[in-house]
Design a protein around this motif. Structure first.
Motif, mmCIF file in Angstrom:
data_model
loop_
_atom_site.group_PDB
_atom_site.id
_atom_site.type_symbol
_atom_site.label_atom_id
_atom_site.label_comp_id
_atom_site.label_asym_id
_atom_site.label_seq_id
_atom_site.Cartn_x
_atom_site.Cartn_y
_atom_site.Cartn_z
ATOM 1 N N THR A 1 -32.647 -16.449 -15.042
ATOM 2 C CA THR A 1 -31.801 -16.378 -13.916
ATOM 3 C C THR A 1 -31.056 -16.705 -13.896
ATOM 4 O O THR A 1 -29.710 -17.641 -14.226
ATOM 5 N N LEU A 2 -30.338 -15.243 -13.151
ATOM 6 C CA LEU A 2 -28.855 -15.231 -13.460
ATOM 7 C C LEU A 2 -28.163 -16.266 -12.443
ATOM 8 O O LEU A 2 -27.220 -15.071 -11.685
ATOM 9 N N PHE A 3 -27.985 -17.305 -11.824
ATOM 10 C CA PHE A 3 -26.984 -18.230 -11.309
ATOM 11 C C PHE A 3 -25.079 -17.459 -11.885
ATOM 12 O O PHE A 3 -24.332 -17.922 -11.309
ATOM 13 N N SER A 4 -25.650 -16.937 -12.946
ATOM 14 C CA SER A 4 -23.566 -16.500 -13.459
ATOM 15 C C SER A 4 -22.636 -15.836 -13.421
ATOM 16 O O SER A 4 -21.667 -15.288 -13.118
ATOM 17 N N ILE A 5 -23.901 -14.566 -11.987
ATOM 18 C CA ILE A 5 -23.442 -13.405 -12.417
ATOM 19 C C ILE A 5 -23.279 -13.332 -10.958
ATOM 20 O O ILE A 5 -24.150 -12.586 -9.517
ATOM 21 N N GLY A 6 -21.807 -12.953 -10.541
ATOM 22 C CA GLY A 6 -21.086 -13.018 -9.179
ATOM 23 C C GLY A 6 -21.605 -11.697 -8.440
ATOM 24 O O GLY A 6 -20.313 -11.419 -7.224
ATOM 25 N N VAL A 7 -22.583 -11.141 -8.361
ATOM 26 C CA VAL A 7 -23.080 -10.558 -7.418
ATOM 27 C C VAL A 7 -24.134 -10.665 -6.465
ATOM 28 O O VAL A 7 -24.549 -11.224 -7.132
ATOM 29 N N PRO A 8 -24.240 -9.191 -5.463
ATOM 30 C CA PRO A 8 -25.798 -9.514 -4.993
ATOM 31 C C PRO A 8 -26.944 -9.164 -5.243
ATOM 32 O O PRO A 8 -27.031 -7.855 -6.124
ATOM 33 N N ALA A 9 -27.959 -9.856 -5.041
ATOM 34 C CA ALA A 9 -29.534 -9.474 -5.752
ATOM 35 C C ALA A 9 -29.739 -7.961 -5.221
ATOM 36 O O ALA A 9 -29.885 -7.397 -3.764
ATOM 37 N N ASP A 10 -30.544 -6.688 -5.724
ATOM 38 C CA ASP A 10 -31.014 -5.645 -5.120
ATOM 39 C C ASP A 10 -31.492 -5.885 -3.950
ATOM 40 O O ASP A 10 -31.942 -5.146 -3.159
ATOM 41 N N GLU A 11 -32.855 -6.920 -3.954
ATOM 42 C CA GLU A 11 -32.773 -7.468 -2.294
ATOM 43 C C GLU A 11 -31.811 -7.678 -1.181
ATOM 44 O O GLU A 11 -32.480 -7.190 -0.474
ATOM 45 N N LEU A 12 -30.741 -7.846 -1.748
ATOM 46 C CA LEU A 12 -29.488 -8.640 -0.464
ATOM 47 C C LEU A 12 -29.442 -6.986 0.123
ATOM 48 O O LEU A 12 -28.178 -6.439 0.466
ATOM 49 N N LEU A 13 -29.985 -5.984 -0.501
ATOM 50 C CA LEU A 13 -28.753 -4.203 -0.162
ATOM 51 C C LEU A 13 -29.775 -3.342 0.083
ATOM 52 O O LEU A 13 -31.245 -3.414 -0.601
ATOM 53 N N PRO A 14 -28.948 -2.142 0.793
ATOM 54 C CA PRO A 14 -29.988 -1.449 1.467
ATOM 55 C C PRO A 14 -30.007 -0.507 0.783
ATOM 56 O O PRO A 14 -29.831 1.026 1.104
ATOM 57 N N LEU A 15 -30.852 -0.148 -0.266
ATOM 58 C CA LEU A 15 -31.570 0.383 -1.183
ATOM 59 C C LEU A 15 -32.224 2.250 -0.828
ATOM 60 O O LEU A 15 -31.099 3.191 -1.165
ATOM 61 N N PRO A 16 -32.599 2.232 0.321
ATOM 62 C CA PRO A 16 -32.929 3.270 0.428
ATOM 63 C C PRO A 16 -32.411 3.977 1.066
ATOM 64 O O PRO A 16 -31.848 5.302 1.415
ATOM 65 N N GLY A 17 -31.494 3.209 2.157
ATOM 66 C CA GLY A 17 -30.229 3.956 2.903
ATOM 67 C C GLY A 17 -29.520 4.598 1.682
ATOM 68 O O GLY A 17 -28.936 5.849 2.296
ATOM 69 N N LEU A 18 -29.025 4.387 1.235
ATOM 70 C CA LEU A 18 -27.916 4.016 0.350
ATOM 71 C C LEU A 18 -28.200 5.569 -1.083
ATOM 72 O O LEU A 18 -28.004 6.897 -1.278
ATOM 73 N N ASN A 19 -29.696 5.700 -1.328
ATOM 74 C CA ASN A 19 -30.367 6.613 -1.771
ATOM 75 C C ASN A 19 -30.399 7.982 -0.692
ATOM 76 O O ASN A 19 -30.349 8.970 -1.722
ATOM 77 N N LYS A 20 -30.383 8.718 0.450
ATOM 78 C CA LYS A 20 -30.734 8.758 1.536
ATOM 79 C C LYS A 20 -29.515 9.361 1.408
ATOM 80 O O LYS A 20 -29.194 10.770 1.307
ATOM 81 N N GLU A 21 -28.302 8.434 1.514
ATOM 82 C CA GLU A 21 -26.502 9.352 1.811
ATOM 83 C C GLU A 21 -26.598 10.320 0.148
ATOM 84 O O GLU A 21 -25.860 10.764 0.114
ATOM 85 N N MET A 22 -27.070 9.402 -0.574
ATOM 86 C CA MET A 22 -26.505 10.077 -2.161
ATOM 87 C C MET A 22 -27.078 11.608 -2.231
ATOM 88 O O MET A 22 -26.724 12.453 -2.670
#
Length: 471
Positions: free
Chosen positions: A111-132
């Motif tokens: 459980t990475l309380f230590s790393i200051g980045v948003p989890a994948d679940e918070l990111l719009p991955l399908p939309g980003l994949n489409k744009e790539m």
């Protein structure tokens, strides 16, 4: 200055009444129709007000009954006091501790309380994949060619347009793209500093900034910093004769989450300009505000081009895309020369993908959802820490960003707590990482960018109990 929408103002006013206790759990709110009549607003605006409040978990809708306050006033913990670093510059970085903590990145069993980045679940991955995929189809050479030195024109145009949200008036030609936010900061430090120069920063501050400064031979002077309002202006004024440049994370910086008031930003810009001291502004978290509008940036008050405004999408959209930028003002040619020498070009495909995502309007839609999640997460963390951490614990009260700063009893060494917690599959960021001085040993930073769940609550509860056993 940033635009304020009517629904946000109304939602913010109701939220303030709920959190202040004027409206209590179980209280019934006016119907949507009544809200329209009371405030002279449309039905759609009234519905948006309640949607905003539902998204913050402050109210709930009951079928056939209406809207009711659902938020229970949590136990409030005291806020950490203003930091008090030594006024003497230092360079003793906690390398081993930093390597240990960041060595945990990508370990799914923790459980990475230590790393200051948003989890994948918070990111719009399908939309980003489409744009790539879209970028590969449309770009010359399918994105394999070098981008122009200054960076993707469409991306720079989109960033410039968004600058109006924080009071800026940038044009696309004012910007240079970089391989992420740290790359932008690196170019700025190299352009402005020489070995032996003194750079003033907040204390505590992101360890990557400290490591970068030390690697370039700069002496770091840490400034007293309040967890709500940022650096103490009086302290900055005292050290002006000693410093050659200044770097500030003005909006919701890690680890404190402090946000410098606009009047302080303006004063800092004018003060440094008078003394011909350039200001590197790291605005990585400015879009992750919890309130009704985005805070301004120091760059909005820059009349002489001495503020170098840096940012990226690493904390809001795609950490691994390494898309960042800088508006370097007077120092544009220096930055361009450094980019040519050190990078030649920025990543072509990811720049194009991010540019199209911004242009489509989906970025702002994504940010609205992400801000609500992070604000809710903060309240969940604060409630759980108040209930299960040892007596005397203090926490920051960020109004945005990804970080929560926790101060424990002086007897607790969080570097030792890190080792103990790791055996329980929990990783934290000990406070000593965020300074070059002998301080913050009883503190830690927790990332609130993990999706909240009962399992996460149990991990946080367990961390509190482990801390309690060390007293």
């Amino acid at each position: 200055m940033p635009q304020t929408f009517l629904y946000s103002v109304l939602a913010n006013n109701i939220a303030r009444l709920i959190r202040s206790g004027v409206l209590k759990a179980g209280d019934r709110l006016p119907s949507v129709r009544m809200l329209c009549q009371e405030h002279g607003i449309s039905m759609n605006t009234a519905k948006r007000v309640y949607q905003e409040l539902e998204g913050q978990s402050l109210i709930e809708s009951k079928p056939q009954s209406g809207f009711f306050v659902s938020w229970v006033q949590p136990k409030r913990l005291a806020v950490p006091e203003t930091s008090a670093p030594s006024p003497i510059s230092s360079s003793k970085e906690p390398d081993e501790l930093i390597r240990k903590v960041y060595g945990n990145m990508g370990k799914k069993e923790l459980t990475l309380f230590s790393i200051g980045v948003p989890a994948d679940e918070l990111l719009p991955l399908p939309g980003l994949n489409k744009e790539m995929m879209h970028a590969m189809r449309l770009l010359r050479g399918s994105g394999t060619r070098y981008e122009e030195l200054q960076g993707n024109e469409k991306l720079r145009r989109g960033i410039a347009a968004r600058s109006f949200s924080w009071g800026g008036s940038l044009q696309e030609d004012d910007l240079v793209t970089t391989a992420g936010g740290m790359n932008a900061l690196s170019f700025c430090m190299m352009a402005l500093g020489r070995p032996g120069d003194v750079i003033a920063v907040e204390s505590p501050v992101y360890p990557g900034i400290l490591q970068l400064a030390v690697s370039l031979g700069l002496k770091v002077l840490e400034l007293p910093t309040h967890p709500d309002t940022g650096i103490v202006l009086a302290a900055l004024k005292k050290v002006l004769p000693q410093i050659d440049l200044c770097l500030l994370v003005t909006n919701f910086g890690t680890p404190l989450g402090s946000c410098m008031p606009d009047e302080h930003k303006k004063e800092v810009v004018e003060l440094l300009a008078r003394h011909k001291i350039p200001l590197i502004e790291d605005d990585l978290y400015g879009d992750l505000y919890f309130g009704s509008q985005r805070p301004a940036c120091c760059k909005a008050f820059d009349k002489h081009g001495t503020v170098l405004w840096c940012s990226s999408v690493s904390k809001t959209l795609a950490p691994g895309y390494r898309v960042g930028w800088v508006a370097p003002g007077l120092y544009k040619e220096r930055i361009m020369k450094l980019k040519l020498v050190h990078a030649i070009s920025s990543p072509t495909l990811t720049q194009e993908a991010v540019a199209n995502f911004l242009k489509s309007g989906r970025y702002e839609h994504h940010l609205r959802k992400m801000r609500q999640v992070l604000q809710n997460n903060y309240h969940h963390y604060a409630d759980t820490i108040a209930e299960y951490f040892p007596a005397g614990t203090r926490t920051s009260r960020p109004q945005g960003g990804l970080a929560l700063w926790v101060e424990l009893d002086k007897k607790i060494d969080t570097a030792e707590l890190y080792e103990i917690a790791l055996k329980h599959k929990i990783s934290i960021a000990p406070g000593r990482m965020f300074t070059l001085q002998n301080q913050f040993q009883n503190c830690m930073r927790l990332c609130i960018g993990l999706p909240w769940s009962e399992d996460l609550r149990q991990k946080l509860k367990q961390l509190g109990r482990l801390a309690g056993m060390m007293r």
